[in-house]
Motif scaffolding. Sequence first.
Motif, PDB file in Angstrom:
ATOM      1  N   PHE A 116     -47.705   1.294  18.911  1.00  0.00           N
ATOM      2  CA  PHE A 116     -47.439   0.310  19.959  1.00  0.00           C
ATOM      3  C   PHE A 116     -48.207   0.560  21.251  1.00  0.00           C
ATOM      4  O   PHE A 116     -48.379  -0.358  22.048  1.00  0.00           O
ATOM      5  CB  PHE A 116     -45.922   0.212  20.176  1.00  0.00           C
ATOM      6  N   LYS A 117     -48.707   1.781  21.478  1.00  0.00           N
ATOM      7  CA  LYS A 117     -49.494   2.025  22.689  1.00  0.00           C
ATOM      8  C   LYS A 117     -50.677   1.050  22.778  1.00  0.00           C
ATOM      9  O   LYS A 117     -51.147   0.745  23.872  1.00  0.00           O
ATOM     10  CB  LYS A 117     -50.008   3.466  22.739  1.00  0.00           C
ATOM     11  N   PRO A 275     -36.658   1.748  20.876  1.00  0.00           N
ATOM     12  CA  PRO A 275     -36.737   3.212  20.754  1.00  0.00           C
ATOM     13  C   PRO A 275     -37.439   3.772  21.990  1.00  0.00           C
ATOM     14  O   PRO A 275     -38.592   3.448  22.245  1.00  0.00           O
ATOM     15  CB  PRO A 275     -37.574   3.428  19.487  1.00  0.00           C
ATOM     16  N   THR A 276     -36.739   4.601  22.750  1.00  0.00           N
ATOM     17  CA  THR A 276     -37.183   4.868  24.116  1.00  0.00           C
ATOM     18  C   THR A 276     -37.594   6.317  24.339  1.00  0.00           C
ATOM     19  O   THR A 276     -36.955   7.250  23.851  1.00  0.00           O
ATOM     20  CB  THR A 276     -36.045   4.505  25.084  1.00  0.00           C
ATOM     21  N   GLY A 277     -38.679   6.483  25.116  1.00  0.00           N
ATOM     22  CA  GLY A 277     -39.135   7.808  25.502  1.00  0.00           C
ATOM     23  C   GLY A 277     -39.313   7.864  27.008  1.00  0.00           C
ATOM     24  O   GLY A 277     -38.444   8.314  27.753  1.00  0.00           O
ATOM     25  N   ASN A 278     -40.449   7.327  27.466  1.00  0.00           N
ATOM     26  CA  ASN A 278     -40.750   7.344  28.891  1.00  0.00           C
ATOM     27  C   ASN A 278     -40.178   6.117  29.619  1.00  0.00           C
ATOM     28  O   ASN A 278     -40.451   5.898  30.783  1.00  0.00           O
ATOM     29  CB  ASN A 278     -42.259   7.417  29.091  1.00  0.00           C
ATOM     30  N   PHE A 279     -39.397   5.290  28.921  1.00  0.00           N
ATOM     31  CA  PHE A 279     -38.690   4.144  29.483  1.00  0.00           C
ATOM     32  C   PHE A 279     -39.617   2.968  29.836  1.00  0.00           C
ATOM     33  O   PHE A 279     -39.222   2.033  30.511  1.00  0.00           O
ATOM     34  CB  PHE A 279     -37.881   4.552  30.737  1.00  0.00           C
ATOM     35  N   GLY A 280     -40.872   2.975  29.341  1.00  0.00           N
ATOM     36  CA  GLY A 280     -41.783   1.878  29.661  1.00  0.00           C
ATOM     37  C   GLY A 280     -41.464   0.616  28.880  1.00  0.00           C
ATOM     38  O   GLY A 280     -41.345  -0.479  29.446  1.00  0.00           O
ATOM     39  N   ASN A 281     -41.310   0.777  27.577  1.00  0.00           N
ATOM     40  CA  ASN A 281     -41.090  -0.354  26.694  1.00  0.00           C
ATOM     41  C   ASN A 281     -39.791  -1.089  27.045  1.00  0.00           C
ATOM     42  O   ASN A 281     -39.766  -2.312  27.199  1.00  0.00           O
ATOM     43  CB  ASN A 281     -41.062   0.197  25.261  1.00  0.00           C
ATOM     44  N   SER A 331     -42.957  10.783  19.765  1.00  0.00           N
ATOM     45  CA  SER A 331     -43.344   9.995  20.937  1.00  0.00           C
ATOM     46  C   SER A 331     -42.139   9.645  21.814  1.00  0.00           C
ATOM     47  O   SER A 331     -42.286   9.042  22.873  1.00  0.00           O
ATOM     48  CB  SER A 331     -44.068   8.721  20.522  1.00  0.00           C
ATOM     49  N   MET A 332     -40.935  10.007  21.350  1.00  0.00           N
ATOM     50  CA  MET A 332     -39.731   9.804  22.157  1.00  0.00           C
ATOM     51  C   MET A 332     -39.171  11.131  22.646  1.00  0.00           C
ATOM     52  O   MET A 332     -38.087  11.174  23.223  1.00  0.00           O
ATOM     53  CB  MET A 332     -38.659   9.089  21.324  1.00  0.00           C
ATOM     54  N   HIS A 408     -39.653   6.368  14.430  1.00  0.00           N
ATOM     55  CA  HIS A 408     -39.255   5.870  15.753  1.00  0.00           C
ATOM     56  C   HIS A 408     -38.439   4.583  15.610  1.00  0.00           C
ATOM     57  O   HIS A 408     -37.370   4.433  16.204  1.00  0.00           O
ATOM     58  CB  HIS A 408     -40.481   5.598  16.633  1.00  0.00           C
ATOM     59  N   THR A 430     -42.187   0.432  16.843  1.00  0.00           N
ATOM     60  CA  THR A 430     -43.274   0.953  17.668  1.00  0.00           C
ATOM     61  C   THR A 430     -44.386   1.649  16.883  1.00  0.00           C
ATOM     62  O   THR A 430     -45.389   2.027  17.478  1.00  0.00           O
ATOM     63  CB  THR A 430     -42.720   1.923  18.723  1.00  0.00           C
TER      64      THR A 430
END
Length: 515
Positions: A116-117, A275-281, A331-332, A408, A430
């Motif tokens: 997804f990046k 599915p969240t990591g850095n909270f961008g999506n 990635s999360m 993810h 993602t």
Amino acid sequence: MNTPLTYHDTRDLTDATATFTDVVVKGIADGGGLFVPSEIPSLSSDEIIGLVKTPYWERAATVFEHFGVDLPSAHIATLMQAAYGSQWDDERIAPVIEVCPGFHVLELWHGPTSAFKDMALQCMPLTFSAAVDLAWQRGTLAEDYLILVATSGDTGKAALEGFADREHTKIVVFYPAGGVSDLQYKQMVTQRGENLAVFGVRGNFDDCQSAVKAAFSDEDFTRELAERHRLRLSSANSINWGRLLPQIAYYVSAYADMVASGGVKAGQCINACVPTGNFGNILAAYYAREMGVPIGRLVCASNENAVLADFIATGCYDISERGFVTTPSPSMDILVSSNLERLLYHLAGAGKVREWMAALASEKRFEVDPDTFDAIRSLFVGGSVNNDGSLATIRQVFAEDGYLLDPHTAVAWAVAKKTSGDAPMLIVSTAHWAKFGADVLKALTDVPYANALPAVYDGLTGVQLLEKVRELTGGRCAPIPAPLAGLDAAKIRFAEVVDTGRESVEDALRGWLET
Ligand SMILES: *Cc1c(COP(=O)(O)O)cnc(C)c1O
């Protein structure tokens, strides 16, 4: 030209006169805050439904226009056509698939690196180079940019693919040698493009990141780059507004597609599980909701590193005693979710943000006030799933619905199923399963996450493992994307491995720039 929208910073330490092109080049505000739009534009229901028959690039351009991007409309259209064009393996770009009744998967992995990046990194380098061009014309800038990236695997590849052969930029990626999968390694070191290079670093990801950060803050080195090569350093990382804005578009697009397919009636609310990591999506989903896309609940799905799910449940963000866990959804795996600061700004204002960010830095925790907590609870639900739970989800969804999830997306699926609600659920996917083929193979063969794959798979390359997954599923899963399938045969362009530390990283860059 649109009326340009201006940007504030989340800590209110700079003047609010920056436009989109300014903040894309700048990345982060002086004083450490993040750029946020001074207002969130709205999109009417008719405008959203009006997008049903338009191609994805036009949907993205509509979002850019609404956000008052300071580039001429015709230029925005050209950039979006280039960002969301034939390099995607599905002409819908971000299709929505109803996998079982009421559960719609938004596939964000049809781009050139299968994750997804790409949604952001096929677009942001284009707006970045257009913004640098504008600054050159205005005479406010006289250098090009050298983008430095330290990566644990996936972001590096997506950034290389996005910046390859873009004007006004060069990009160099550093990865931990031996610390990325065979597939990730081959994706990076076979990258085409004349303005880029890739180096392994002897050390782990943290060593890699500290060395790159140290090069950034070495004033002698930055002066040398400016004088000898007319280059400035940038990181183009995930807190750049230029990466967030394109992500809002796929929520608008998904809603239009769900109306078109009859999955929802125009105006009917959906929930979205991310599915969240850095909270961008998930923050992009929040902006889409604020613009008027009928999203009810924003479901924040975490893996075992569940700091965000816990924050939503308690109002307390606490990493003071939290260890970092390895998971099949790397990635999360994140402790400090940078983009959360933007949400806190919109809900509580700059004063509170300054206070909480200071507490996070000094005490490794902060707790929001009751009003902010109520606001968070009215927008978000959090949930988490453990490592074996996420692999079991992959196995189960494949058995029941014939759809193969990556680890993810499996976290999001498991959390979505636990979150009751009668609205249709949009599950954000993602990564293509093939990006994380070894763990998908563990899931399908019922091997616990902590164990190694059975010995029959020893010695196989990443691509050969993907072929095993295809065999096991009887071919009933998305095909292996061509760029991944061809990796074993692709020519390795960047074999160099350097020592860890600032000086080795700087020497590697010097050597490359001189040739
Ligand atoms: C980056 C990434 C995420 C996390 O997204 P955020 O925007 O950082 O929350 C989830 N899944 C995959 C595959 C990713 O690459």
